[in-house]
Design an enzyme around this catalytic site. Structure first.
Site: not given
Length: 109
Positions: A49-51
């Site tokens: 994931s990436d934020t």
């Protein structure tokens, strides 16, 4: 396959925040799958994931140091900004019929 996080997370010229977080998540997932194969590990679910935070079209990456973090927080303070998150999976198989699960819109392609 690029695995350097800083190279993967480089913002492309003119890239919109939503496109950025989707692209980076896909690159992280590709790198993780390649690493699993290269190490000869058995197939298993992989979650990446990436934020990212964006103020308008400006994408805020990881701060370089405490002073940079302070400048970023000052720029964001009191401003409407976005926190974008994207997740992706590989090596995942659907649960058997009748199984109960939880779905999240954060992991949709």
């Amino acid at each position: 396959m690029v695995e350097d996080a800083e190279a993967i997370e480089a913002v492309l010229p003119g890239e919109a925040p939503a496109a950025y977080v989707q692209r980076v998540t896909g690159l992280k997932l590709d790198a993780a799958v390649s690493r699993r194969v290269r190490r000869g590990l058995p197939e298993a679910p992989i979650l990446c994931s990436d934020t990212t935070v964006a103020l308008g079209d400006t994408i805020y990456g990881k701060p370089d140091d405490a002073a940079h973090a302070s400048r970023m927080l000052q720029a964001l303070a009191g401003q409407e900004h976005q926190v974008l998150h994207r997740g992706g999976t590989a090596g995942w198989r659907a649960p058997p019929a009748g199984a109960v699960g939880i779905a999240s819109d954060l992991c949709l392609p």
